[in-house]
Enzyme design. Structure first.
Site, PDB file in Angstrom:
ATOM      1  N   ASP A  14     -15.101  -3.597  -1.328  1.00 29.09           N
ATOM      2  CA  ASP A  14     -14.692  -3.494   0.069  1.00 29.09           C
ATOM      3  C   ASP A  14     -15.945  -3.338   0.913  1.00 29.09           C
ATOM      4  O   ASP A  14     -16.814  -2.505   0.602  1.00 29.09           O
ATOM      5  CB  ASP A  14     -13.771  -2.287   0.277  1.00 29.09           C
ATOM      6  CG  ASP A  14     -12.620  -2.253  -0.716  1.00 29.09           C
ATOM      7  OD1 ASP A  14     -12.116  -3.345  -1.045  1.00 29.09           O
ATOM      8  OD2 ASP A  14     -12.239  -1.160  -1.153  1.00 29.09           O
ATOM      9  N   ASP A  34       0.863  -1.176   0.000  1.00 29.89           N
ATOM     10  CA  ASP A  34       0.000   0.000   0.000  1.00 29.89           C
ATOM     11  C   ASP A  34       0.901   1.227   0.000  1.00 29.89           C
ATOM     12  O   ASP A  34       1.752   1.377   0.883  1.00 29.89           O
ATOM     13  CB  ASP A  34      -0.892   0.016   1.236  1.00 29.89           C
ATOM     14  CG  ASP A  34      -1.925  -1.109   1.224  1.00 29.89           C
ATOM     15  OD1 ASP A  34      -1.982  -1.856   0.228  1.00 29.89           O
ATOM     16  OD2 ASP A  34      -2.662  -1.228   2.218  1.00 29.89           O
TER      17      ASP A  34
END
Length: 242
Positions: free
Chosen positions: A129, A8
């Site tokens: 998500d 990330d």
């Protein structure tokens, strides 16, 4: 079953967020490229890259780092974060990304989701998500008011063949993985899914192996960085489960 270590990227560094909270950031490597090389040296074939700056701003800000990872490793790179325009997908594909993840636009612009699929086909992955069964968008900052299972079915009907499903409540928390949830999502999708969120130890990978027909891959982040999951051992296990 592939294992995809996660990188990330926030402000040019490899980080992890706790439950998607930008105020709860841990920096693990100042160089995402060096981190990718380390994963490759340990045997990874895929990595999952998220442009956290892009997820927040709505436009990828770290494509140059994706290009460097592709150029300096032999890894297959799955990348998302702020992918909300056709030309952005094209730039990422041109940068060498093997798969590009669409998230927010799946909810906010179905015509775009369909048009992107027609243009890029198997190079696209639906990224859904969810927290408490509801889809979250805009870098996890907003609830979409859409049941996750409904969106999964819609993306399957549209023709998406790859899906990353993230359990936000478990992401970055190393609390263990909810195997049954991924099995349900795979059943709704009609294809194996990539599981993300909650992997803490190799036992979680093994647990997903018990439902391997439902799992295309598993993304792991904090557990690898903090050493509770031995990446090399997990890669070997995933290869056996394939």
């Amino acid at each position: 079953m592939d294992l995809l270590p996660a990188i990330d990227i926030l402000d040019g560094k490899a980080v992890r967020l706790a439950k998607g909270d930008y105020a709860r950031v841990t920096v693990y490597n100042d160089s995402p490229v060096d981190q990718a090389k380390e994963f490759e040296q340990k045997g990874a074939r895929w990595i999952h890259v998220v442009d956290l700056n892009g997820a927040r701003s709505g436009s990828p800000e770290n494509i140059d780092l994706v290009e460097k990872i592709v150029a300096q490793t032999s890894l297959s790179v799955e990348v998302g974060g702020g992918v909300r325009a056709i030309d952005t997908i094209a730039r990422l594909v041109d940068a060498g990304a093997a798969r590009v993840v669409l998230g927010t636009k799946l909810v906010t612009d179905k015509e775009f989701a369909q048009a992107a699929l027609e243009d890029f086909g198997g190079a696209l992955t639906a990224g859904i998500d969810a927290k408490g069964g509801e889809v979250a968008i805009e870098g996890w900052r907003e609830g979409a008011g859409v049941p996750a299972a409904d969106l999964v079915r819609e993306m399957a009907a549209m023709g998406y063949g790859h899906l990353v499903f993230t359990d936000i409540a478990r992401d970055g928390m190393q609390t263990g993985i909810d195997v049954a949830a991924y099995e349900r999502i795979a059943a709704a999708f009609g294809h194996p899914v990539i599981a993300s969120g909650g992997v803490a130890t190799i036992d979680d990978v093994r647990a997903l192996g018990a439902v391997a027909a439902s799992i295309e891959g598993v993304i792991t982040g904090r557990a690898v960085y903090e050493g509770t999951l031995d990446l090399e051992a997990a890669l070997v296990l995933c290869a056996r489960l394939s």
